[in-house]
Design a protein around this motif. Structure first.
Motif, short mmCIF file in Angstrom:
data_model
loop_
_atom_site.label_atom_id
_atom_site.label_comp_id
_atom_site.label_asym_id
_atom_site.label_seq_id
_atom_site.Cartn_x
_atom_site.Cartn_y
_atom_site.Cartn_z
N GLU A 462 -27.81 31.62 -3.63
CA GLU A 462 -28.59 31.68 -4.86
C GLU A 462 -29.15 30.32 -5.21
O GLU A 462 -30.29 30.20 -5.67
CB GLU A 462 -27.74 32.21 -6.01
CG GLU A 462 -27.38 33.68 -5.86
CD GLU A 462 -26.86 34.28 -7.16
OE1 GLU A 462 -26.53 35.46 -7.14
OE2 GLU A 462 -26.78 33.54 -8.15
N HIS A 467 -31.90 33.14 -7.69
CA HIS A 467 -31.17 34.40 -7.95
C HIS A 467 -32.00 35.62 -7.58
O HIS A 467 -31.50 36.59 -7.01
CB HIS A 467 -30.76 34.47 -9.42
CG HIS A 467 -30.22 35.81 -9.81
ND1 HIS A 467 -29.00 36.27 -9.40
CD2 HIS A 467 -30.78 36.81 -10.56
CE1 HIS A 467 -28.80 37.49 -9.88
NE2 HIS A 467 -29.87 37.84 -10.58
N ALA A 470 -32.18 36.09 -3.73
CA ALA A 470 -30.84 36.38 -3.20
C ALA A 470 -30.37 37.78 -3.59
O ALA A 470 -29.71 38.47 -2.80
CB ALA A 470 -29.84 35.34 -3.69
N SER A 471 -30.75 38.23 -4.79
CA SER A 471 -30.32 39.55 -5.24
C SER A 471 -30.99 40.68 -4.48
O SER A 471 -30.53 41.82 -4.51
CB SER A 471 -30.59 39.70 -6.74
OG SER A 471 -31.99 39.73 -7.00
#
Length: 535
Positions: A462, A467, A470-471
């Motif tokens: 992340e 974020h 990465a999510s």
């Protein structure tokens, strides 16, 4: 090409058109004069009026019939008490435009602005420029000299707002209403999201080019696509349907048939012709969610359909047409898929003109509360009774919803499910602390399998990618990428890391290029050696 019919929309002139007796034919009357031009064939005249002027309208209709028998006059009485009241006039015209069956494919609309009060003329201008009246303005003028007849002249007006800066300012309210419509009236607070919606509103009204909505599952791509369609339909920019498909549901030979249709006998089981979704979206909007899941053949066919508006149904030698607008959705990084050879570069370039990344709910924590209120109101409308939080219960729920514990892995779908559960369990329409406590515990259980995303390795991803990116990684890709990053950070160079990572497979190659293989792998995730090797 079939010639379109000319349709005039205008108010009866209570002064300029209002002459009686035989002498009226010696006067210039703008509504009648417009139909007297030999070079102009008017199929229909939509004659607007308000107040006690039925007899005048009948006289004007009869006179138009005598000079232009092929022109149909259709009277429309508007509920208008004061033709000098801007708000009242605009509202009456807006209501007329909403219920009028415009058909721009077959009819040209001329909006007559010579008659009526000055307020009426201004409002007719505004309605036309804003595309509520999908036509052009027409202005008529009396004869220049005596004895030259009563026909006069007419001129079509091209609305170029760069020449009307002061008038252009009047449309800020219309844009604000369009933005609010796209957000369903939700008072969102995230500045980046609001800026993005502002631009989407302008693009939706002014462009028919493809649009690409990126974002994780549940971020609202499908919802936003439908709102764009409804906004365009309200402005008479689409006449067809909204057609939606999740491309991840397409499998095998049926994929092309679903999209492009087939003819009878094209394959086993094709007992009849099938039009396909592209033809179903003719003159409308086609939303293809998860477009990255399309196979290479379907990608090639879709590119041709976007560019030429023509394509071949499965099993057919004859092309068919479909003039649709495309909005594509994806939760994948299509640019990385292009680099990896999984997505056509030319198709990506074609749909990448207007690209918007919808943030996850975790990245819009300040918007959880207004969306909570919206979902509660929506539940109340559907169930027929209002549901509200107790003060303490609301404080507790919002504290958890905005905390790091709230993963919102399903984004707005998770929030919708959470609100639905609490509202359903609420007695007497009140959500209390006990209901919130149970709901928080339920969400924590649902998200427990995802808790590993808080591990040091994932936290490192992340920090490296952000974020949002990465999510969107599958667990498989995340675990693999974490291992690759770890090796890179323990190696002295790109080549050294490549030799470690491809130590077995490189032996089967005559000229192994470990650095190039690693470089291409990292590019799939928009990463490079300098980024991943930094500690």
């Amino acid at each position: 090409m079939k010639k379109k019919k000319t349709v005039v929309i205008g108010f009866v002139g209570t002064k300029l058109d209002n002459y009686r007796g035989r002498s009226r034919w010696d006067k210039w009357r703008p509504s009648i004069a417009l139909t007297q031009h030999q070079d102009l064939g008017i199929a229909r005249f939509e004659l607007l009026y308000s107040g006690p002027f039925e007899s005048l309208v009948e006289q004007v209709a009869a006179d138009i019939g005598s000079v232009s028998p092929d022109t149909q006059v259709v009277p429309h009485a508007l509920a208008l008490r004061d033709a000098w009241d801007f708000e009242e006039v605009y509202g009456a015209l807006f209501d007329f435009a909403k219920r009028y069956p415009f058909d721009p494919d077959n009819e040209d609309y001329w909006i007559h602005i010579t008659t009526g009060t000055h307020v009426v003329q201004i409002c007719m201008f505004l309605m036309t420029e804003a595309r509520f009246f999908p036509g052009r303005l027409v202005q008529t003028s009396p004869p220049r000299s005596p004895g030259s007849g009563t026909t006069g002249s007419y001129a079509l007006i091209d609305l170029d707002l760069s020449r009307y800066d002061q008038i252009a300012q009047r449309f800020s309210r219309e844009q604000m209403e369009g933005v609010a419509f796209l957000k369903s009236g939700i008072a969102t607070r995230n500045a980046d999201f609001n800026t993005m919606i502002d631009e989407i509103e302008r693009v939706a009204i002014r462009s028919r080019s493809p649009m690409l909505l990126m974002g994780p599952t549940g971020a609202g791509k499908s919802f936003l696509a439908r709102r764009v369609y409804e906004l365009k339909k309200a402005r008479h920019q689409v006449q067809g349907r909204f057609v939606e498909l999740n491309c991840a549901t397409l499998h095998g030979d049926g994929a092309a048939s679903t999209l492009f249709g087939h003819i009878k006998g094209a394959f086993t089981g094709a007992a009849s012709d099938r039009p396909g979704l592209l033809r179903s979206a003719h003159k409308g909007l086609l939303f293809l969610d998860e477009i990255g899941e399309l196979g290479p053949d379907e990608q090639a066919m879709l590119l041709k359909a976007i560019e030429d508006k023509r394509f071949l149904p499965v099993g057919s030698d004859n092309e068919v047409q479909s003039d649709f607008q495309l909005i594509a959705g994806t939760n994948r990084d299509l640019s990385a898929d292009v680099v990896a050879g999984r997505f056509r570069e030319d198709l990506y370039a074609r749909i990448n003109l207007w690209t918007y990344a919808l943030p996850s709910l975790r990245d819009r924590a300040e918007d959880i509360e207004p969306n909570l209120d919206y979902l509660l109101a929506q539940f109340g409308e559907e169930q027929g009774h209002m549901v509200r939080f107790n003060r303490e219960a609301r404080v507790r729920y919002m504290r958890f919803a905005r905390s790091p514990e709230a993963l919102w892995t399903g984004n707005f779908r998770d929030l919708w499910a959470s609100v639905t559960r609490m509202a359903t369990l609420a007695q007497s329409g009140r959500i209390n602390e006990a209901i919130v406590g149970d709901e928080v515990a339920r969400l924590q259980r649902l998200w427990r399998p995802y808790a590993g995303r808080g591990s040091p390795e994932t936290a490192g991803l992340e920090a490296l990618m952000g974020h949002e990116a990465a999510s969107r990684l599958d667990l498989f890709d995340a675990v693999q990428l974490e291992a690759v990053v770890k090796v890179c950070r323990q190696s002295k160079s790109l080549s050294d890391a490549g030799r470690t990572l491809f130590g077995v497979s490189r032996e089967a190659k005559n000229k192994p290029n470990d650095a190039d293989r690693l470089k291409k792998y990292l590019a799939r995730f928009k990463l490079d050696w300098e980024q991943v090797s930094a500690i």
